[in-house]
Design a protein around this motif. Structure first.
Motif, PDB file in Angstrom:
ATOM      1  N   PRO A  70       0.831  -1.210   0.000  1.00 34.53           N
ATOM      2  CA  PRO A  70       0.000   0.000   0.000  1.00 34.53           C
ATOM      3  C   PRO A  70       0.862   1.254   0.000  1.00 34.53           C
ATOM      4  O   PRO A  70       0.390   2.334  -0.335  1.00 34.53           O
ATOM      5  CB  PRO A  70      -0.794  -0.121   1.305  1.00 34.53           C
ATOM      6  CG  PRO A  70       0.052  -0.970   2.187  1.00 34.53           C
ATOM      7  CD  PRO A  70       0.737  -1.937   1.269  1.00 34.53           C
ATOM      8  N   VAL A  71       2.144   1.102   0.361  1.00 37.95           N
ATOM      9  CA  VAL A  71       3.055   2.248   0.423  1.00 37.95           C
ATOM     10  C   VAL A  71       3.164   2.933  -0.943  1.00 37.95           C
ATOM     11  O   VAL A  71       3.390   4.134  -1.024  1.00 37.95           O
ATOM     12  CB  VAL A  71       4.452   1.796   0.967  1.00 37.95           C
ATOM     13  CG1 VAL A  71       5.226   1.000  -0.059  1.00 37.95           C
ATOM     14  CG2 VAL A  71       5.262   2.984   1.442  1.00 37.95           C
ATOM     15  N   THR A  72       2.962   2.180  -2.041  1.00 37.21           N
ATOM     16  CA  THR A  72       3.101   2.784  -3.376  1.00 37.21           C
ATOM     17  C   THR A  72       2.161   3.965  -3.563  1.00 37.21           C
ATOM     18  O   THR A  72       2.520   4.959  -4.182  1.00 37.21           O
ATOM     19  CB  THR A  72       2.827   1.751  -4.501  1.00 37.21           C
ATOM     20  OG1 THR A  72       1.555   1.158  -4.269  1.00 37.21           O
ATOM     21  CG2 THR A  72       3.884   0.682  -4.561  1.00 37.21           C
ATOM     22  N   SER A  73       0.956   3.879  -3.004  1.00 36.62           N
ATOM     23  CA  SER A  73      -0.027   4.948  -3.205  1.00 36.62           C
ATOM     24  C   SER A  73       0.222   6.146  -2.293  1.00 36.62           C
ATOM     25  O   SER A  73      -0.398   7.189  -2.465  1.00 36.62           O
ATOM     26  CB  SER A  73      -1.435   4.410  -2.949  1.00 36.62           C
ATOM     27  OG  SER A  73      -1.573   4.115  -1.580  1.00 36.62           O
ATOM     28  N   LEU A  74       1.109   5.993  -1.313  1.00 35.03           N
ATOM     29  CA  LEU A  74       1.307   7.052  -0.313  1.00 35.03           C
ATOM     30  C   LEU A  74       2.619   7.808  -0.486  1.00 35.03           C
ATOM     31  O   LEU A  74       2.817   8.848   0.138  1.00 35.03           O
ATOM     32  CB  LEU A  74       1.236   6.441   1.096  1.00 35.03           C
ATOM     33  CG  LEU A  74      -0.123   5.818   1.452  1.00 35.03           C
ATOM     34  CD1 LEU A  74      -0.032   5.032   2.751  1.00 35.03           C
ATOM     35  CD2 LEU A  74      -1.208   6.872   1.552  1.00 35.03           C
TER      36      LEU A  74
ATOM     37  N   LYS B  64     -13.462  -3.738   5.827  1.00 36.23           N
ATOM     38  CA  LYS B  64     -12.706  -4.973   5.565  1.00 36.23           C
ATOM     39  C   LYS B  64     -11.241  -4.807   6.002  1.00 36.23           C
ATOM     40  O   LYS B  64     -10.681  -5.675   6.675  1.00 36.23           O
ATOM     41  CB  LYS B  64     -12.766  -5.306   4.064  1.00 36.23           C
ATOM     42  CG  LYS B  64     -12.059  -6.596   3.688  1.00 36.23           C
ATOM     43  CD  LYS B  64     -12.225  -6.913   2.200  1.00 36.23           C
ATOM     44  CE  LYS B  64     -11.108  -6.291   1.404  1.00 36.23           C
ATOM     45  NZ  LYS B  64     -11.180  -6.598  -0.035  1.00 36.23           N
ATOM     46  N   PHE B  65     -10.641  -3.659   5.648  1.00 34.87           N
ATOM     47  CA  PHE B  65      -9.239  -3.432   6.020  1.00 34.87           C
ATOM     48  C   PHE B  65      -9.084  -3.128   7.508  1.00 34.87           C
ATOM     49  O   PHE B  65      -8.033  -3.394   8.086  1.00 34.87           O
ATOM     50  CB  PHE B  65      -8.612  -2.340   5.141  1.00 34.87           C
ATOM     51  CG  PHE B  65      -8.231  -2.850   3.781  1.00 34.87           C
ATOM     52  CD1 PHE B  65      -7.051  -3.547   3.594  1.00 34.87           C
ATOM     53  CD2 PHE B  65      -9.070  -2.673   2.695  1.00 34.87           C
ATOM     54  CE1 PHE B  65      -6.705  -4.043   2.351  1.00 34.87           C
ATOM     55  CE2 PHE B  65      -8.734  -3.165   1.447  1.00 34.87           C
ATOM     56  CZ  PHE B  65      -7.542  -3.852   1.268  1.00 34.87           C
ATOM     57  N   SER B  66     -10.139  -2.603   8.136  1.00 33.74           N
ATOM     58  CA  SER B  66     -10.118  -2.410   9.597  1.00 33.74           C
ATOM     59  C   SER B  66     -10.063  -3.761  10.301  1.00 33.74           C
ATOM     60  O   SER B  66      -9.313  -3.947  11.259  1.00 33.74           O
ATOM     61  CB  SER B  66     -11.370  -1.663  10.069  1.00 33.74           C
ATOM     62  OG  SER B  66     -11.438  -0.402   9.486  1.00 33.74           O
TER      63      SER B  66
ATOM     64  N   SER C 231      -0.357  -2.995   7.360  1.00 30.17           N
ATOM     65  CA  SER C 231      -1.797  -2.977   7.585  1.00 30.17           C
ATOM     66  C   SER C 231      -2.288  -1.569   7.927  1.00 30.17           C
ATOM     67  O   SER C 231      -3.366  -1.143   7.486  1.00 30.17           O
ATOM     68  CB  SER C 231      -2.146  -3.963   8.707  1.00 30.17           C
ATOM     69  OG  SER C 231      -3.496  -4.299   8.653  1.00 30.17           O
ATOM     70  N   ALA C 232      -1.490  -0.827   8.682  1.00 26.05           N
ATOM     71  CA  ALA C 232      -1.832   0.566   9.020  1.00 26.05           C
ATOM     72  C   ALA C 232      -1.813   1.439   7.756  1.00 26.05           C
ATOM     73  O   ALA C 232      -2.669   2.313   7.578  1.00 26.05           O
ATOM     74  CB  ALA C 232      -0.853   1.120  10.054  1.00 26.05           C
TER      75      ALA C 232
END
Length: 208
Positions: free
Chosen positions: A8-12, A164-166, A188-189
């Motif tokens: 998910p780091v790619t989008s941030l 779902k991700f929570s 996950s965070a």
């Protein structure tokens, strides 16, 4: 390259790492900063993950060993909200969603500093659970302003993804207390931060 399930780091990278650097550059050269911002934003939109590859390339060249998941999570706490992930409408419901979104991301950004202190970390987990609930309440308030069935359905879908991700975050925490894999918690965070951004982006798209 699309955003892989494990990164998910790619989008941030762009909003959390690159844009604050460009904001600093603005003080020296506003036109260079705006040109770079526009070019990188367009490049990232047409090829998601490009800025991530750029940062990885710089790190390889400089022979730097950095845990990007941990670093981006830390930086999220210092990052000011970019216009992309901030609602401009003045009604209370929208401003409340801005506040709840920023609050959740700020709490999540403390994880790297607190994860090794069990007592503090357990308190932070409670704060995260409350912040998630408040964010979902704020989303429900905003839903009433969204015109048309398709807009409402799009936001409901985003909300389901967020939930779902929570749950995945909660399961990752249980695994962490058994196995001690901090990086899984960081990832996950970051997913939760990304999902929070996607809620704001959806509201913007349907309402502004």
């Amino acid at each position: 390259m699309t955003m892989g399930d494990e990164t998910p780091v790619t989008s941030l990278i762009l909003p959390v790492l690159i844009r604050p650097i460009l904001s600093q550059l603005e003080k020296q050269d506003i036109s260079a900063s705006q040109t770079l911002r526009s070019a990188l934003t367009k490049a990232e939109a047409s090829c998601p993950g490009l800025t991530h590859e750029l940062v990885l390339g710089i790190m390889r060249k400089g022979d730097l060993t950095v845990n990007l998941n941990e670093s981006i999570l830390r930086l999220q706490g210092a990052a000011t909200e970019t216009d992309e992930y901030r609602l401009n409408r003045s009604e209370d419901a929208f401003q409340e969603l801005n506040r709840k979104s920023a609050a959740l991301k700020r709490i999540l950004s403390r994880i790297p500093d607190e994860i090794n202190d069990r007592k503090t970390f357990l308190e932070t987990i409670k704060e995260i659970a409350s912040a998630i609930k408040r964010l979902l309440d704020a989303v429900n308030e905003v839903n009433g302003f969204i015109p048309g069935t398709t807009g409402k359905q799009a936001l409901e879908q985003r909300k389901r993804e967020f939930v779902k991700f929570s749950k995945r975050f909660s399961n990752t925490l249980k695994e962490y207390f058994k196995q001690g894999l901090a990086d899984a918690v960081f990832i996950s965070a970051l997913y939760l931060i990304h999902q929070t951004n996607m809620i704001i982006a959806t509201v913007k798209q349907k309402c502004e």
